[in-house]
Design a protein around this motif. Structure first.
Motif, mmCIF file in Angstrom:
data_model
loop_
_atom_site.group_PDB
_atom_site.id
_atom_site.type_symbol
_atom_site.label_atom_id
_atom_site.label_comp_id
_atom_site.label_asym_id
_atom_site.label_seq_id
_atom_site.Cartn_x
_atom_site.Cartn_y
_atom_site.Cartn_z
ATOM 1 N N LYS A 341 7.792 8.140 10.369
ATOM 2 C CA LYS A 341 6.554 8.500 9.691
ATOM 3 C C LYS A 341 6.592 9.869 9.015
ATOM 4 N N LYS A 363 5.860 1.809 4.443
ATOM 5 C CA LYS A 363 5.061 2.518 5.443
ATOM 6 C C LYS A 363 5.384 4.010 5.496
ATOM 7 N N GLY A 365 4.648 6.859 4.322
ATOM 8 C CA GLY A 365 3.588 7.450 3.508
ATOM 9 C C GLY A 365 3.778 8.905 3.150
ATOM 10 N N GLN A 366 4.664 9.624 3.862
ATOM 11 C CA GLN A 366 4.900 11.042 3.563
ATOM 12 C C GLN A 366 6.008 11.262 2.536
ATOM 13 N N GLY A 384 1.604 2.319 -2.589
ATOM 14 C CA GLY A 384 0.918 3.100 -1.567
ATOM 15 C C GLY A 384 1.561 4.434 -1.265
ATOM 16 N N LEU A 385 2.755 4.674 -1.803
ATOM 17 C CA LEU A 385 3.472 5.929 -1.520
ATOM 18 C C LEU A 385 3.028 7.001 -2.515
ATOM 19 N N ASN A 387 2.374 10.115 -2.267
ATOM 20 C CA ASN A 387 2.891 11.483 -2.170
ATOM 21 C C ASN A 387 4.172 11.669 -2.977
#
Length: 451
Positions: A341, A363, A365-366, A384-385, A387
């Protein structure tokens, strides 16, 4: 052969091919700071000792380094009396003068600033080994604390490999050296990098544009290694004894071209607290070997023929922020990578057999950087990514189960984007969904032709 430290470089690398193949009258030019090396390679006597700079030439070099938009030459000339005394303390050595020039430029152009540098007691520090340079030490002492740790970390990077400004900044961010707004971390890191260049502690490689790739002089590097000797180790293959006797926070394992040995993965298992592991050598990895021992890792860069075994345990590196893999054997990234994560920087360009990423990849996300190998597909849900700052070798795929061009639409923070296989885009409307014109932070867009 430049800056040779050990005569074995001649005995083990060059002697045999030159004796067997070189034409009569061929010569090898060797530079070294150790006369014992000259004797060891049977150099022709008398040896040529390079003179230091004459005072006038040294003053000209110092002025060149200090000049800036805020300090003009006429003003600098009024400080010549102090400057010549500083040059004398530098031993008229070009590198020391360049580093000191970078320091004086940062300090400012006031007479009292130069006088303060001249009178600093650190010129006479007695605990530092003779071969280390006091001008470098003084420059280091005047650095702000945020820059010191970045400078010392840079010295860990293997000389055999080029690292870009973006890669270096990513490593600093991963180690927690860059503090600020999350939106500006890369920019801050690049500013720190430019400050090291300004101080002449790293030097731009002229074969690259601007300061995209730099190097660190061996004298400066030796000083940095001395300052970090209790918590960081730069070692070469075959030098395993120290790994067994001391614990380190950061490890950099380079190739020793004069040896052909390899490092056994087991020899690293004692380093359970290591936060950075950089390896550019072949590490012997056996079935069942794992990364689980290194639970504190934040930065991992590995080039090894057996990495496919270790990839299975990547998900156990809960604190990992930076991952670069250069390996021809990796064809699959495990589905449990989605558990990482905190991962922010992922460079897979060297994994040329990798054809696609698992569904769980979305998943992460960072994630701020993703560099893909040629032909690697990305799963749907990539949008969804948000960043993401840097995305390289993204395929413009338009159908099936894989990510399509329109999933770039929500990625509003992108600074750098490289797209491939644009011939797959059948209509302009698909391209419009990527909303490139709305990406106000985008600095560079590269459209790559693989043919």
């Amino acid at each position: 052969m430049d800056d040779v430290w050990n005569y074995r470089a001649w005995e083990d690398v060059l002697k045999t091919p030159l004796v067997n193949a070189a034409a009569p009258g061929s010569r090898v030019l060797v530079t070294t700071r150790d006369e014992g090396v000259a004797r060891g390679v049977s150099a022709i006597w008398p040896y040529h000792h390079v003179d230091t700079l004459a005072p006038d030439d040294a003053w000209l070099l110092l002025k060149t380094q200090v000049l800036s938009s805020e300090i003009n030459e006429d003003h600098i000339n009024t400080l010549k009396d102090i400057g010549l005394k500083i040059i004398q303390k530098c031993g008229y050595l070009p590198l020391a003068i360049k580093v000191m020039g970078g320091l004086l430029r940062e300090r400012g152009g006031l007479r009292r600033d130069w006088q303060h540098v001249l009178d600093d007691s650190k010129w006479s520090r007695t605990k530092m080994p003779d071969e280390l340079n006091y001008a470098v030490y003084l420059s280091y002492e005047y650095m702000p604390s945020y820059l010191k740790q970045c400078f010392l970390y840079y010295s860990l990077l293997p000389k055999s490999r080029n690292f870009t400004m973006a890669q270096v900044a990513a490593m600093w961010i991963s180690e927690g050296f860059i503090h600020g707004n999350s939106n500006d971390l890369e920019e801050l890191g690049e500013n720190y990098y430019k400050e090291l260049v300004s101080r002449n502690l790293i030097e731009p490689d002229k074969s690259y544009v601007n300061i995209w790739v730099c190097s660190m002089h061996d004298v400066v590097r030796s000083f940095a290694h001395y300052m970090t000797k209790d918590e960081a180790l730069v070692t070469q293959d075959g030098e395993n004894d120290i790994l067994a006797s001391q614990k380190f926070l950061r490890l950099s394992i380079e190739t020793n071209r004069s040896q052909s040995g390899e490092l056994n993965w087991k020899s690293l298992q004692t380093q359970q607290s290591v936060r950075t592991l950089i390896s550019t050598i072949h590490i012997k990895i056996n079935p069942g070997d794992s990364l689980a021992t290194f639970s504190s890792l934040r930065t991992l860069l590995m080039e090894s023929g057996d990495m496919a075994v270790l990839v299975e345990s990547l998900h156990q590196l809960k604190h990992l922020r930076y991952l670069t893999l250069v390996n021809y054997d990796i064809s699959v990234i495990p589905g449990n990578i989605g558990k990482m994560k905190l991962l922010q920087f992922l460079d897979l360009r060297g994994c040329t057999r990798l054809l696609n990423l698992p569904d769980s990849f979305v998943k992460l996300g960072q994630l701020r950087l993703l560099s893909l190998p040629k032909g690697c597909m990305v799963p749907r849900g990539f949008s969804g990514l948000t960043n993401m700052r840097r995305l390289s070798m993204f395929q413009a795929h338009m159908d099936g189960d894989w990510c399509s061009l329109d999933e770039l639409g929500p990625l509003s923070q992108l600074r750098f984007l490289a797209l491939v296989q644009l011939e797959n885009v059948s209509a302009a409307s698909f391209a419009a969904n990527a909303r490139l014109s709305e990406k106000t932070h985008l600095i560079m867009l590269s459209l790559v032709d693989l043919h």
